[in-house]
Design an enzyme around this catalytic site. Structure first.
Site, PDB file in Angstrom:
ATOM      1  CB  ALA A  14      -0.917  -0.001   1.225  1.00  0.00           C
ATOM      2  CD1 TRP A  43       7.506 -12.745   4.519  1.00  0.00           C
ATOM      3  CD2 TRP A  43       6.565 -13.100   6.511  1.00  0.00           C
ATOM      4  NE1 TRP A  43       8.486 -12.610   5.467  1.00  0.00           N
ATOM      5  CE2 TRP A  43       7.933 -12.829   6.705  1.00  0.00           C
ATOM      6  CE3 TRP A  43       5.772 -13.350   7.630  1.00  0.00           C
ATOM      7  CZ2 TRP A  43       8.533 -12.807   7.954  1.00  0.00           C
ATOM      8  CZ3 TRP A  43       6.366 -13.325   8.880  1.00  0.00           C
ATOM      9  CH2 TRP A  43       7.729 -13.058   9.038  1.00  0.00           C
ATOM     10  CB  ALA A  44       1.015 -11.865   0.498  1.00  0.00           C
ATOM     11  CD  GLN A  45       2.655 -19.146   1.848  1.00  0.00           C
ATOM     12  OE1 GLN A  45       1.843 -20.039   1.662  1.00  0.00           O
ATOM     13  NE2 GLN A  45       3.622 -19.253   2.734  1.00  0.00           N
ATOM     14  N   GLY A  47      -2.214 -14.501  -3.308  1.00  0.00           N
ATOM     15  CA  GLY A  47      -2.194 -13.780  -4.564  1.00  0.00           C
ATOM     16  C   GLY A  47      -3.131 -12.600  -4.528  1.00  0.00           C
ATOM     17  CD  GLU A 112      -6.162 -17.948  -2.437  1.00  0.00           C
ATOM     18  OE1 GLU A 112      -6.776 -16.936  -2.104  1.00  0.00           O
ATOM     19  OE2 GLU A 112      -4.926 -18.025  -2.461  1.00  0.00           O
ATOM     20  CG  HIS A 228      -4.341 -18.523   7.062  1.00  0.00           C
ATOM     21  ND1 HIS A 228      -4.217 -19.879   6.865  1.00  0.00           N
ATOM     22  CD2 HIS A 228      -4.415 -17.971   5.822  1.00  0.00           C
ATOM     23  CE1 HIS A 228      -4.188 -20.122   5.563  1.00  0.00           C
ATOM     24  NE2 HIS A 228      -4.318 -18.982   4.912  1.00  0.00           N
ATOM     25  NE  ARG A 274      -8.200 -17.150   4.569  1.00  0.00           N
ATOM     26  CZ  ARG A 274      -7.364 -16.296   4.003  1.00  0.00           C
ATOM     27  NH1 ARG A 274      -7.044 -15.181   4.595  1.00  0.00           N
ATOM     28  NH2 ARG A 274      -6.849 -16.556   2.834  1.00  0.00           N
ATOM     29  CG  HIS A 333      -3.619 -14.427   7.726  1.00  0.00           C
ATOM     30  ND1 HIS A 333      -2.304 -14.603   7.360  1.00  0.00           N
ATOM     31  CD2 HIS A 333      -4.315 -14.290   6.562  1.00  0.00           C
ATOM     32  CE1 HIS A 333      -2.209 -14.590   6.027  1.00  0.00           C
ATOM     33  NE2 HIS A 333      -3.411 -14.375   5.532  1.00  0.00           N
ATOM     34  CD  GLU A 357      -3.435  -6.533   8.023  1.00  0.00           C
ATOM     35  OE1 GLU A 357      -2.481  -6.829   7.272  1.00  0.00           O
ATOM     36  OE2 GLU A 357      -3.746  -7.209   9.020  1.00  0.00           O
ATOM     37  NE  ARG A 368      -7.672 -10.306   4.126  1.00  0.00           N
ATOM     38  CZ  ARG A 368      -6.983 -11.311   3.588  1.00  0.00           C
ATOM     39  NH1 ARG A 368      -7.133 -11.620   2.313  1.00  0.00           N
ATOM     40  NH2 ARG A 368      -6.152 -12.014   4.329  1.00  0.00           N
ATOM     41  CB  SER A 373      -5.338  -8.504   2.077  1.00  0.00           C
ATOM     42  OG  SER A 373      -4.542  -9.565   1.651  1.00  0.00           O
TER      43      SER A 373
HETATM   44  C1  SIN Z   1      -3.288 -17.708   1.761  1.00  0.00           C
HETATM   45  O1  SIN Z   1      -2.477 -17.846   0.880  1.00  0.00           O
HETATM   46  O2  SIN Z   1      -3.909 -18.620   2.241  1.00  0.00           O
HETATM   47  C2  SIN Z   1      -3.519 -16.327   2.323  1.00  0.00           C
HETATM   48  C3  SIN Z   1      -4.113 -15.455   1.321  1.00  0.00           C
HETATM   49  C4  SIN Z   1      -4.801 -14.316   1.986  1.00  0.00           C
HETATM   50  O3  SIN Z   1      -4.601 -14.063   3.155  1.00  0.00           O
HETATM   51  O4  SIN Z   1      -5.617 -13.688   1.318  1.00  0.00           O
END
Ligand code: SIN
Length: 506
Positions: A14, A43-45, A47, A112, A228, A274, A333, A357, A368, A373
């Site tokens: 951001a 660290w965002a996995q 996407g 996802e 998470h 989630r 998370h 955030e 969310r 994010s």
């Molecule tokens: C994840 O990869 O599970 C996290 C993605 C997110 O927090 O939107």
């Protein structure tokens, strides 16, 4: 004292995107760590969610966002978010970000939980945030109008006559310095560090929220903290994330008896929202079970190449996910709450904007949707920059500083921090009740009375902890990520966002 046109506090997706869009104004970016490190973005996995598939549309994306948000999302904001998503992805591509493509050169869209379509744009399999941060940091570093100040902690907003004119910063030497600007943008990320178990980096100490709260800003949705479901439970702090995309590709959750328990909990099993998955895992743990994520059959050998970040974290901990299940547990998370902003990222304080955030825009409601994010950060950084371009006021008022930190040297805060993080996970975590929340607030107030005037992360975390616990006590229902064991049902009387200010405690 340092001066610039715009001050950006925070150097994740951001803050850096806002800085790039503000040029040619003179922008100073304050980073808590070295540029390109220390931000949760790295660290965002998962996407970035964007309706880019031929079977998809912003409307479908908006519907999923609303459904996840438990009735508290803001229609207009979600429309902006989902409408602008494809354009924001195109801009990242223009800046040189490499997103994963198939053999025909088309962007690969991942799936996802709680998304009705494949719409997650990714990089390096599960290294999307890293690719984005690298791209933005490179662009910022070489930009002639952007100055970077690394390894400094913003401590308080500088407010004169009700207007934010910059921040007071703590330098690595321990001395303070004032950074002044015509516009200040807070993009300091989340609050994960206030919890004993978190996927956030140590820098996620709610600095922006705490500074704005002390200056009297309106805050919103503070009670909504997303846990998470699958952080890697191997004794590391912070806990490495095990991306939800693994469940999107068919990985299943099993307890140590080998039972696949999610089928009994929700029709979507592992792809349930989630909060549902996180609480189901928590219930297993409370019953004395441990939980593993099993990717052996669904993903197998491909985990090494398709999810290299998760694979590396597992292997470092001595777990081979090709042949073993991954031990997982829920961890804090993402914070849906923060500084209340309008559709241009304006806070309730003059000359203070917020994005990412740190803000609470109403985009996420009570929970969310995965991969919204990074998207919200991009969309809001763009809108904040556009608004600042059009809004910088020319006049300056005579100085009258109303936020004057009384600072002393930091004593040993380790024990207090440890106490606070345990307390928050136990009493203000996945499951809450009035008794636990009241005793948490009492303990936070005791800690605050001792540590309020010390500089450092603890001071901000105590502010954030109190705001989250008080908002959670106030919401006597369960909705989205907020679950009250003493009020387990959603109540229409609470079907609205919450707004608050920091209560001054004597
Ligand atoms: C994840 O990869 O599970 C996290 C993605 C997110 O927090 O939107």
């Amino acid at each position: 004292m340092e001066r610039s046109d715009v001050l950006v506090v925070g150097a994740g997706i951001a803050g850096l995107m806002a800085a790039l869009k503000l040029a040619p104004m003179r922008v100073t970016v304050l980073c808590k760590a070295r540029l390109g490190t220390g931000a949760a973005t790295d660290w965002a996995q998962g996407g970035i969610a964007a309706a880019m598939g031929s079977d998809d549309s912003p409307l479908l994306h908006a519907q999923d966002t609303h459904r996840a948000g438990g009735g508290l999302t803001d229609d207009a904001i979600v429309e902006i978010l989902t409408r602008d998503a494809p354009a924001r992805i195109e801009e990242l591509l223009e800046l040189g970000a490499h997103f994963d493509r198939d053999d025909a050169g088309e962007l690969i869209l991942g799936r996802e939980a709680a998304h009705a379509r494949r719409r997650i744009v990714k990089a390096g399999g599960d290294a999307t945030g890293h690719e984005i941060l690298k791209t933005l940091a490179r662009a910022v570093r070489t930009h002639p109008h952007i100055s970077i100040v690394e390894e400094v902690s913003a401590e308080d907003l500088w407010v004169e006559n009700g207007r934010v004119l910059g921040v007071v910063v703590r330098l690595p030497s321990g001395k303070t310095r004032e950074f002044r600007a015509d516009a200040t943008i807070l993009a300091t990320g989340g609050i994960g560090r206030v919890y004993r178990f978190t996927t956030n980096p140590p820098q996620a100490t709610g600095d922006g929220i705490a500074m704005a709260a002390r200056a009297g800003a309106v805050l919103a949705d503070m009670e909504f903290v997303q846990f998470h479901p699958t952080a890697l439970a191997v004794g590391r702090d912070p806990m490495p994330l095990v991306t939800e995309a693994l469940r999107g590709e068919g990985a299943t959750l099993v307890n140590d008896l080998g039972e696949r328990f999610m089928c009994d909990v929700h029709p979507d099993a592992e792809l349930a929202p989630r909060d549902v998955v996180a609480r189901a895992i928590f219930a297993q743990m409370r019953a004395g079970r441990t939980v593993g994520l099993d990717a052996r059959k669904a993903i197998g050998e491909a985990i090494a190449t398709h999810f290299p970040t998760v694979f590396a974290s597992c292997m470092e901990a001595g777990i081979d996910p090709r042949v073993q299940t991954m031990p997982v547990a829920p961890a804090a998370h993402y914070h849906m709450g923060g500084i209340a902003v309008d559709e241009w990222g304006r806070s309730s304080l003059l000359r203070l904007w917020v994005c990412g955030e740190t803000s609470a825009s109403g985009a996420h409601g009570a929970n969310r949707l995965a991969s919204n994010s990074l998207l919200e950060a991009l969309v809001y950084a763009t809108r904040v920059a556009a608004d600042v371009h059009g809004a910088l006021p020319p006049a300056r008022d005579p100085a009258r500083r109303i936020v004057a930190p009384a600072l002393s040297a930091p004593p040993d805060q380790i024990q207090a921090l440890h106490d606070l993080r345990h307390l928050m996970y136990a009493n203000v975590g996945l499951e809450r009740d009035a008794e636990g929340l009241q005793s948490a607030i009492a303990r936070i107030e005791q800690l605050d009375a001792v540590h309020r005037n010390e500089y450092g992360d603890l001071r901000n975390l105590l502010v954030v902890a109190r705001l989250v616990a008080e908002a959670a006590l106030e919401r006597r229902e369960s909705r989205g990520s907020h679950y009250r064991t003493d009020h387990p049902i959603a109540d229409d009387a609470y079907a609205k966002r919450s707004f608050t200010r920091l209560r001054v405690v004597a």
